[in-house]
Enzyme design. Structure first.
Site, PDB file in Angstrom:
ATOM      1  N   ASP A 166       0.863  -1.184   0.000  1.00 28.34           N
ATOM      2  CA  ASP A 166       0.000   0.000   0.000  1.00 28.34           C
ATOM      3  C   ASP A 166       0.901   1.235   0.000  1.00 28.34           C
ATOM      4  O   ASP A 166       1.600   1.496   0.997  1.00 28.34           O
ATOM      5  CB  ASP A 166      -0.885  -0.040   1.257  1.00 28.34           C
ATOM      6  CG  ASP A 166      -1.773   1.187   1.367  1.00 28.34           C
ATOM      7  OD1 ASP A 166      -1.572   2.164   0.624  1.00 28.34           O
ATOM      8  OD2 ASP A 166      -2.676   1.156   2.238  1.00 28.34           O
ATOM      9  N   SER A 219      -1.974  14.235 -13.882  1.00 32.53           N
ATOM     10  CA  SER A 219      -3.289  14.366 -14.539  1.00 32.53           C
ATOM     11  C   SER A 219      -3.451  15.786 -15.055  1.00 32.53           C
ATOM     12  O   SER A 219      -2.868  16.728 -14.500  1.00 32.53           O
ATOM     13  CB  SER A 219      -4.406  14.094 -13.533  1.00 32.53           C
ATOM     14  OG  SER A 219      -5.670  14.405 -14.097  1.00 32.53           O
ATOM     15  N   TYR A 254      -7.854  16.418  -5.264  1.00 32.75           N
ATOM     16  CA  TYR A 254      -7.177  15.702  -6.359  1.00 32.75           C
ATOM     17  C   TYR A 254      -6.317  16.649  -7.201  1.00 32.75           C
ATOM     18  O   TYR A 254      -5.144  16.362  -7.451  1.00 32.75           O
ATOM     19  CB  TYR A 254      -8.225  14.995  -7.220  1.00 32.75           C
ATOM     20  CG  TYR A 254      -7.667  14.130  -8.331  1.00 32.75           C
ATOM     21  CD1 TYR A 254      -6.889  13.006  -8.052  1.00 32.75           C
ATOM     22  CD2 TYR A 254      -7.935  14.433  -9.671  1.00 32.75           C
ATOM     23  CE1 TYR A 254      -6.401  12.195  -9.077  1.00 32.75           C
ATOM     24  CE2 TYR A 254      -7.457  13.625 -10.692  1.00 32.75           C
ATOM     25  CZ  TYR A 254      -6.689  12.513 -10.407  1.00 32.75           C
ATOM     26  OH  TYR A 254      -6.209  11.728 -11.422  1.00 32.75           O
ATOM     27  N   LYS A 291      -2.266  16.411  -7.582  1.00 33.35           N
ATOM     28  CA  LYS A 291      -1.582  16.141  -8.857  1.00 33.35           C
ATOM     29  C   LYS A 291      -0.704  17.327  -9.265  1.00 33.35           C
ATOM     30  O   LYS A 291       0.359  17.143  -9.865  1.00 33.35           O
ATOM     31  CB  LYS A 291      -2.605  15.815  -9.950  1.00 33.35           C
ATOM     32  CG  LYS A 291      -3.293  14.442  -9.781  1.00 33.35           C
ATOM     33  CD  LYS A 291      -2.321  13.262  -9.870  1.00 33.35           C
ATOM     34  CE  LYS A 291      -3.050  11.937 -10.105  1.00 33.35           C
ATOM     35  NZ  LYS A 291      -2.157  10.763 -10.073  1.00 33.35           N
ATOM     36  N   THR A 342     -10.642   3.762 -19.264  1.00 27.95           N
ATOM     37  CA  THR A 342     -10.092   2.617 -18.522  1.00 27.95           C
ATOM     38  C   THR A 342     -11.250   1.972 -17.752  1.00 27.95           C
ATOM     39  O   THR A 342     -12.331   2.562 -17.656  1.00 27.95           O
ATOM     40  CB  THR A 342      -9.020   3.072 -17.499  1.00 27.95           C
ATOM     41  OG1 THR A 342      -9.668   3.813 -16.464  1.00 27.95           O
ATOM     42  CG2 THR A 342      -7.931   3.914 -18.125  1.00 27.95           C
TER      43      THR A 342
HETATM   44  N1  LIG Z   1      -8.325   7.250 -16.258  1.00 26.62           N
HETATM   45  C1  LIG Z   1      -8.175   8.556 -16.478  1.00 26.62           C
HETATM   46  O1  LIG Z   1      -8.952   9.166 -17.245  1.00 26.62           O
HETATM   47  C2  LIG Z   1      -7.039   9.306 -15.831  1.00 26.62           C
HETATM   48  C3  LIG Z   1      -6.824  10.635 -16.217  1.00 26.62           C
HETATM   49  C4  LIG Z   1      -5.788  11.360 -15.655  1.00 26.62           C
HETATM   50  C5  LIG Z   1      -4.958  10.745 -14.709  1.00 26.62           C
HETATM   51  N2  LIG Z   1      -5.179   9.450 -14.329  1.00 26.62           N
HETATM   52  C6  LIG Z   1      -4.241   8.876 -13.348  1.00 26.62           C
HETATM   53  O2  LIG Z   1      -3.698   7.707 -13.911  1.00 26.62           O
HETATM   54  C7  LIG Z   1      -3.405   6.773 -12.874  1.00 26.62           C
HETATM   55  C8  LIG Z   1      -4.064   5.428 -13.180  1.00 26.62           C
HETATM   56  O3  LIG Z   1      -5.441   5.622 -13.412  1.00 26.62           O
HETATM   57  P1  LIG Z   1      -6.393   4.424 -13.948  1.00 26.62           P
HETATM   58  O4  LIG Z   1      -7.493   5.054 -14.701  1.00 26.62           O
HETATM   59  O5  LIG Z   1      -5.570   3.365 -14.585  1.00 26.62           O
HETATM   60  O6  LIG Z   1      -7.000   3.947 -12.544  1.00 26.62           O
HETATM   61  P2  LIG Z   1      -7.275   2.473 -11.959  1.00 26.62           P
HETATM   62  O7  LIG Z   1      -7.633   1.543 -13.060  1.00 26.62           O
HETATM   63  O8  LIG Z   1      -8.220   2.664 -10.820  1.00 26.62           O
HETATM   64  O9  LIG Z   1      -5.862   2.073 -11.357  1.00 26.62           O
HETATM   65  C9  LIG Z   1      -5.392   2.607 -10.150  1.00 26.62           C
HETATM   66  C10 LIG Z   1      -4.189   1.815  -9.718  1.00 26.62           C
HETATM   67  O10 LIG Z   1      -3.678   2.384  -8.522  1.00 26.62           O
HETATM   68  C11 LIG Z   1      -3.423   1.349  -7.597  1.00 26.62           C
HETATM   69  N3  LIG Z   1      -3.617   1.826  -6.227  1.00 26.62           N
HETATM   70  C12 LIG Z   1      -4.685   2.513  -5.741  1.00 26.62           C
HETATM   71  N4  LIG Z   1      -4.513   2.743  -4.420  1.00 26.62           N
HETATM   72  C13 LIG Z   1      -3.307   2.183  -4.089  1.00 26.62           C
HETATM   73  C14 LIG Z   1      -2.579   2.081  -2.884  1.00 26.62           C
HETATM   74  N5  LIG Z   1      -3.022   2.635  -1.725  1.00 26.62           N
HETATM   75  N6  LIG Z   1      -1.371   1.435  -2.901  1.00 26.62           N
HETATM   76  C15 LIG Z   1      -0.901   0.898  -4.048  1.00 26.62           C
HETATM   77  N7  LIG Z   1      -1.549   0.967  -5.226  1.00 26.62           N
HETATM   78  C16 LIG Z   1      -2.748   1.593  -5.241  1.00 26.62           C
HETATM   79  C17 LIG Z   1      -4.429   0.259  -7.901  1.00 26.62           C
HETATM   80  O11 LIG Z   1      -3.896  -0.978  -7.446  1.00 26.62           O
HETATM   81  P3  LIG Z   1      -4.801  -2.208  -6.845  1.00 26.62           P
HETATM   82  O12 LIG Z   1      -6.224  -1.911  -7.236  1.00 26.62           O
HETATM   83  O13 LIG Z   1      -4.242  -3.415  -7.461  1.00 26.62           O
HETATM   84  O14 LIG Z   1      -4.611  -2.183  -5.399  1.00 26.62           O
HETATM   85  C18 LIG Z   1      -4.515   0.332  -9.416  1.00 26.62           C
HETATM   86  O15 LIG Z   1      -3.528  -0.465 -10.004  1.00 26.62           O
HETATM   87  C19 LIG Z   1      -3.882   7.411 -11.564  1.00 26.62           C
HETATM   88  O16 LIG Z   1      -2.770   8.033 -10.938  1.00 26.62           O
HETATM   89  C20 LIG Z   1      -4.880   8.470 -12.040  1.00 26.62           C
HETATM   90  O17 LIG Z   1      -4.969   9.526 -11.122  1.00 26.62           O
HETATM   91  C21 LIG Z   1      -6.199   8.725 -14.866  1.00 26.62           C
END
Ligand SMILES: NC(=O)c1ccc[n+]([C@@H]2O[C@H](COP(=O)([O-])OP(=O)(O)OC[C@H]3O[C@@H](n4cnc5c(N)ncnc54)[C@H](OP(=O)(O)O)[C@@H]3O)[C@@H](O)[C@H]2O)c1
Length: 275
Positions: free
Chosen positions: A70, A148, A161, A165, A196
């Site tokens: 974590d 982000s 958030y 970021k 995603t």
């Molecule tokens: N999707 C978008 O549109 C978007 C846009 C801008 C930025 N982002 C950024 O891109 C990144 C990934 O986003 P995503 O859409 O791929 O989200 P996601 O599918 O929810 O993935 C989030 C990841 O973070 C891990 N995580 C969450 N809390 C954690 C913790 N306490 N310790 C360790 N790992 C943890 C999760 O691991 P487990 O679930 O395996 O524990 C998962 O692998 C994030 O930083 C997000 O802020 C996303």
């Protein structure tokens, strides 16, 4: 990285949509270059989800090991890096993807939610980088963090958030200045709207999908590979002189604001006829 032996990259958040896209893009880059790559892929906890990811990557021909911790917990950040070192030796790259947003207006955001958002999205990257530093010093490796577009522009209703970021982008610039002289490069990537599993529910509604697409000059929502390709570049030799930069990968959406002002030439506001 300045040598040709196996690259070893630790990717946090690898079980998520963007993290998985990054793993595949890193593997594709290594295949094209004919250079061996080992991935340490991280989840917040050991178990079936992480095992499935490792199995999926291995089936795709990627040399991968799972590590768990974590990242909101400082001791577990250290442990995560130690597990990766034990699994694959020195790190040539640290890619920090783990992160999350959550609704919460600033007027009544609980302190605990503010702290958790900063611990996950910002502090964890510093702690992981600090733990990986001795290894990255040996390889002259790189750090890449996923921030982000919300870190560049306020996102009303997501109180902590955007500040978290924004702080992450600055943390990366700070690391670039402090550790660049030691040969460690640090950069960040700011994704825009990426489809995603996390965001999929929004895109299931056709009307919302179309309205969002209309905001993006390139006319589409991004996919995990768009971010993967950016990270593959920043972690590669091709970026060996890129340090302290933030690469915005959003199809141009976050620069679109002036196009939305009514009564001006250019793109009319969504849902209106041009005059
Ligand atoms: N999707 C978008 O549109 C978007 C846009 C801008 C930025 N982002 C950024 O891109 C990144 C990934 O986003 P995503 O859409 O791929 O989200 P996601 O599918 O929810 O993935 C989030 C990841 O973070 C891990 N995580 C969450 N809390 C954690 C913790 N306490 N310790 C360790 N790992 C943890 C999760 O691991 P487990 O679930 O395996 O524990 C998962 O692998 C994030 O930083 C997000 O802020 C996303």
């Amino acid at each position: 990285m300045q040598h040709t032996e196996t690259e070893h990259i630790l990717v946090t958040g690898a079980t998520g949509g963007i993290g998985l896209g990054i793993c595949h893009a890193l593997a594709e880059r290594a295949r094209r270059a004919g250079s061996p790559l080992r991935l340490s892929v991280a989840s917040s906890r050991a178990g079936e989800r992480l095992d499935r990811l490792v199995a999926e990557l291995r089936t795709a021909g990627i040399d991968a090991d799972g590590v768990a911790g974590d990242v909101t917990n400082p001791a577990q950040c250290d442990a995560l890096v130690l597990q990766a070192l034990a699994a694959g030796g020195d790190l040539s790259g640290l890619v920090c993807v783990a992160g999350a947003s959550g609704p919460g207006a600033l007027a009544d955001l609980p302190v605990e939610q503010w702290d958790l958002t900063f611990h996950l999205n910002t502090r964890a990257v510093w702690l992981l980088a600090r733990a990986a530093r001795p290894s990255l010093l040996r390889t002259r490796g790189s750090i890449t963090a996923v921030a982000s577009m919300s870190g560049l522009h306020p996102h009303p209703g997501y109180g902590a958030y955007s500040p978290a970021k924004a702080a992450l982008v600055m943390l990366c610039r700070q690391l670039a200045q402090e550790w660049g002289p030691d040969g460690i490069r640090t950069n960040s990537v700011c994704p825009g709207m990426i489809r995603t599993p996390l965001t999929e529910a929004v895109y299931q509604d056709d009307a919302t999908l179309q309205r969002r697409e209309a905001l993006v000059p390139l006319g589409r929502i991004g996919c995990p590979d768009d971010i993967g390709q950016a990270v593959a570049y920043l972690t590669s030799e091709a970026a060996s002189y890129v340090n302290g930069m933030n690469l915005v990968v959003d199809g141009g959406v976050s620069d679109h604001m002036l196009c939305m002002i009514p009564g001006r030439p250019g793109k009319p506001p969504v849902g209106t006829q041009s005059a």
